[in-house]
Motif scaffolding. Sequence first.
Motif, PDB file in Angstrom:
ATOM      1  N   LYS A  96      48.683  85.740  48.035  1.00  0.00           N
ATOM      2  CA  LYS A  96      47.928  86.391  46.967  1.00  0.00           C
ATOM      3  C   LYS A  96      48.763  86.603  45.707  1.00  0.00           C
ATOM      4  N   HIS A  97      50.079  86.513  45.841  1.00  0.00           N
ATOM      5  CA  HIS A  97      50.955  86.676  44.684  1.00  0.00           C
ATOM      6  C   HIS A  97      51.381  85.328  44.081  1.00  0.00           C
ATOM      7  N   THR A  98      50.847  84.235  44.626  1.00  0.00           N
ATOM      8  CA  THR A  98      51.156  82.900  44.106  1.00  0.00           C
ATOM      9  C   THR A  98      49.898  82.278  43.529  1.00  0.00           C
ATOM     10  N   ARG A  99      49.981  81.787  42.290  1.00  0.00           N
ATOM     11  CA  ARG A  99      48.862  81.097  41.661  1.00  0.00           C
ATOM     12  C   ARG A  99      49.100  79.599  41.677  1.00  0.00           C
ATOM     13  N   VAL A 100      48.062  78.847  42.014  1.00  0.00           N
ATOM     14  CA  VAL A 100      48.138  77.388  41.964  1.00  0.00           C
ATOM     15  C   VAL A 100      47.524  76.933  40.646  1.00  0.00           C
ATOM     16  N   LEU A 101      48.286  76.157  39.876  1.00  0.00           N
ATOM     17  CA  LEU A 101      47.857  75.690  38.562  1.00  0.00           C
ATOM     18  C   LEU A 101      47.853  74.164  38.530  1.00  0.00           C
ATOM     19  N   ILE A 102      47.052  73.614  37.649  1.00  0.00           N
ATOM     20  CA  ILE A 102      46.989  72.172  37.462  1.00  0.00           C
ATOM     21  C   ILE A 102      47.642  71.816  36.128  1.00  0.00           C
ATOM     22  N   SER A 103      48.561  70.879  36.153  1.00  0.00           N
ATOM     23  CA  SER A 103      49.250  70.474  34.937  1.00  0.00           C
ATOM     24  C   SER A 103      48.299  69.798  33.961  1.00  0.00           C
ATOM     25  N   ASP A 104      48.537  70.034  32.673  1.00  0.00           N
ATOM     26  CA  ASP A 104      47.758  69.336  31.643  1.00  0.00           C
ATOM     27  C   ASP A 104      48.652  68.420  30.797  1.00  0.00           C
ATOM     28  N   LEU A 105      49.878  68.158  31.282  1.00  0.00           N
ATOM     29  CA  LEU A 105      50.775  67.256  30.564  1.00  0.00           C
ATOM     30  C   LEU A 105      50.391  65.805  30.838  1.00  0.00           C
ATOM     31  N   SER A 106      50.294  65.013  29.795  1.00  0.00           N
ATOM     32  CA  SER A 106      50.012  63.592  29.980  1.00  0.00           C
ATOM     33  C   SER A 106      51.325  62.818  30.050  1.00  0.00           C
ATOM     34  N   GLN A 107      51.306  61.715  30.795  1.00  0.00           N
ATOM     35  CA  GLN A 107      52.500  60.869  30.959  1.00  0.00           C
ATOM     36  C   GLN A 107      53.706  61.717  31.359  1.00  0.00           C
ATOM     37  N   VAL A 108      53.504  62.591  32.340  1.00  0.00           N
ATOM     38  CA  VAL A 108      54.520  63.594  32.645  1.00  0.00           C
ATOM     39  C   VAL A 108      55.803  62.975  33.193  1.00  0.00           C
ATOM     40  N   GLN A 109      55.717  61.890  33.967  1.00  0.00           N
ATOM     41  CA  GLN A 109      56.946  61.288  34.486  1.00  0.00           C
ATOM     42  C   GLN A 109      57.746  60.628  33.369  1.00  0.00           C
ATOM     43  N   LEU A 110      57.054  59.982  32.434  1.00  0.00           N
ATOM     44  CA  LEU A 110      57.751  59.431  31.269  1.00  0.00           C
ATOM     45  C   LEU A 110      58.408  60.537  30.459  1.00  0.00           C
ATOM     46  N   LEU A 111      57.696  61.632  30.272  1.00  0.00           N
ATOM     47  CA  LEU A 111      58.258  62.769  29.544  1.00  0.00           C
ATOM     48  C   LEU A 111      59.495  63.301  30.256  1.00  0.00           C
ATOM     49  N   GLY A 112      59.434  63.363  31.588  1.00  0.00           N
ATOM     50  CA  GLY A 112      60.597  63.797  32.358  1.00  0.00           C
ATOM     51  C   GLY A 112      61.786  62.880  32.164  1.00  0.00           C
ATOM     52  N   GLY A 113      61.535  61.571  32.102  1.00  0.00           N
ATOM     53  CA  GLY A 113      62.622  60.622  31.856  1.00  0.00           C
ATOM     54  C   GLY A 113      63.254  60.816  30.495  1.00  0.00           C
ATOM     55  N   ALA A 114      62.425  61.113  29.486  1.00  0.00           N
ATOM     56  CA  ALA A 114      62.954  61.392  28.149  1.00  0.00           C
ATOM     57  C   ALA A 114      63.797  62.664  28.152  1.00  0.00           C
ATOM     58  N   CYS A 115      63.344  63.675  28.897  1.00  0.00           N
ATOM     59  CA  CYS A 115      64.119  64.919  29.024  1.00  0.00           C
ATOM     60  C   CYS A 115      65.485  64.646  29.641  1.00  0.00           C
ATOM     61  N   VAL A 116      65.500  63.850  30.698  1.00  0.00           N
ATOM     62  CA  VAL A 116      66.765  63.524  31.371  1.00  0.00           C
ATOM     63  C   VAL A 116      67.690  62.789  30.423  1.00  0.00           C
ATOM     64  N   ALA A 117      67.161  61.805  29.693  1.00  0.00           N
ATOM     65  CA  ALA A 117      67.984  61.015  28.781  1.00  0.00           C
ATOM     66  C   ALA A 117      68.582  61.885  27.688  1.00  0.00           C
ATOM     67  N   LEU A 118      67.771  62.749  27.076  1.00  0.00           N
ATOM     68  CA  LEU A 118      68.272  63.582  25.983  1.00  0.00           C
ATOM     69  C   LEU A 118      69.257  64.639  26.466  1.00  0.00           C
ATOM     70  N   ASP A 119      69.029  65.154  27.669  1.00  0.00           N
ATOM     71  CA  ASP A 119      69.900  66.201  28.189  1.00  0.00           C
ATOM     72  C   ASP A 119      71.258  65.645  28.597  1.00  0.00           C
ATOM     73  N   LYS A 120      71.261  64.470  29.214  1.00  0.00           N
ATOM     74  CA  LYS A 120      72.514  63.928  29.765  1.00  0.00           C
ATOM     75  C   LYS A 120      73.278  63.045  28.791  1.00  0.00           C
ATOM     76  N   ALA A 121      72.599  62.579  27.744  1.00  0.00           N
ATOM     77  CA  ALA A 121      73.221  61.614  26.847  1.00  0.00           C
ATOM     78  C   ALA A 121      74.456  62.174  26.156  1.00  0.00           C
ATOM     79  N   LYS A 122      75.408  61.301  25.926  1.00  0.00           N
ATOM     80  CA  LYS A 122      76.580  61.627  25.102  1.00  0.00           C
ATOM     81  C   LYS A 122      76.189  61.333  23.658  1.00  0.00           C
ATOM     82  N   TRP A 123      76.025  62.382  22.878  1.00  0.00           N
ATOM     83  CA  TRP A 123      75.528  62.248  21.506  1.00  0.00           C
ATOM     84  C   TRP A 123      76.641  61.771  20.582  1.00  0.00           C
ATOM     85  N   SER A 124      76.250  60.946  19.627  1.00  0.00           N
ATOM     86  CA  SER A 124      77.178  60.503  18.592  1.00  0.00           C
ATOM     87  C   SER A 124      76.421  60.475  17.269  1.00  0.00           C
ATOM     88  N   ILE A 125      76.848  61.279  16.299  1.00  0.00           N
ATOM     89  CA  ILE A 125      76.119  61.368  15.016  1.00  0.00           C
ATOM     90  C   ILE A 125      77.071  61.115  13.848  1.00  0.00           C
TER      91      ILE A 125
END
Length: 379
Positions: free
Chosen positions: A350-379
């Motif tokens: 009763k203290h846990t709510r089940v929700l449905i994601s509304d993110l589109s292309q969520v696995q692709l978005l996750g891959g972009a998150c991983v790339a940006l987080d782990k990347a060695k930045w050079s500017i």
Amino acid sequence: MKSLCFAKMQAVADMSARTGKSIPNVTKVINQLTDMGIVLECGYAVSSGGRRPLQYRLNHQNLPNVLSVSIDQYYTSVAIYDVSFEILGTVKTIRNPVTDGEACVAAIKAMIAESLEAHVGQPIMAIGLTIPGFVDSASGQNHSYGANHPLFNLCKTIQDHFGIQTWVENDSTAIAIAEKHFGEAQRSQDVLVVNLNWGVGLGMIIHDRLFKGHSGYAGEFSHIPLSDENTLCSCGKRGCLEVEASLTAAVKSASLRLSEGEISALQSVYSVQGNIRGDQLMDAANEGDQLAMESLNKIAFMLGKGVATLIHIINPEYVVISGRGAKVGRILLPQIQSALMKYSIDRLSKHTRVLISDLSQVQLLGGACVALDKAKWSI
């Protein structure tokens, strides 16, 4: 800069809190990045009682992009993102089963090459790969395959081929990362993210941190032995949740009924192709087809049984149903709730709510998150 990627507008105090750096240090760096045209001032935040703080955001037009590749058992998709996580151009998707490793890798290379050739704008800084399996993100290896299999060292293969730093993560873990930054998992520090796809994966956010377990493989939700069927699972065991609670199971159930001549909007597709695909099943269900809805209801109840087990162990505040199957969330949710009523202790569930994601292309978005987080930045 990474902090600004994941929270598009921040004041200096917010960046200080998120990065653990002092306000004077953050102010100094922000001033330098502003002078370089990499960071832009974007107005004042809403006052909390004192002086309104000035907010900043990245000037994504002056920064490199990332390329994301999402791989599942049957399909591969590729997209290019800027550092504000907006897709540039179009998403390319092909049917590309992982069962034929050599052909799968060749197709992935061709898709990446096509996207890079068509891309106009800032250079690609990093590539993020997301794929099912026992992925060791530190070594870049996928231990679901033997050392000589083409997908074992896919990360190194892609990096060597294109000369772009490349990072890999388990698909369900990447989806949980995307949900934590941009989706329903922002709501709490204790969230379980279920990746409903051809299998059933899990990403865990516990005490506001991604939990991967001792060996990095936590979240193998598919293979909890909750099924009463004697069907052999893809892992080689029997009784796994996956054989009754995945989109693969729903497609098999619907296909069997179609082969027996049951009336359905899918019958015309089945008679021509000799099979149906998961997206066709979900689209039919969303349009009210009874056979499609019943096939999904069946897996939803079993999925709810699995979620009940997770609630008893983790006691999360939220469970988010994400991944490919989230598009039929309104059909799944009643049966999931029904299973929770049957299989879980009310004091916990009763203290846990089940929700449905509304993110589109969520696995692709996750891959972009991983790339940006782990990347060695050079500017």
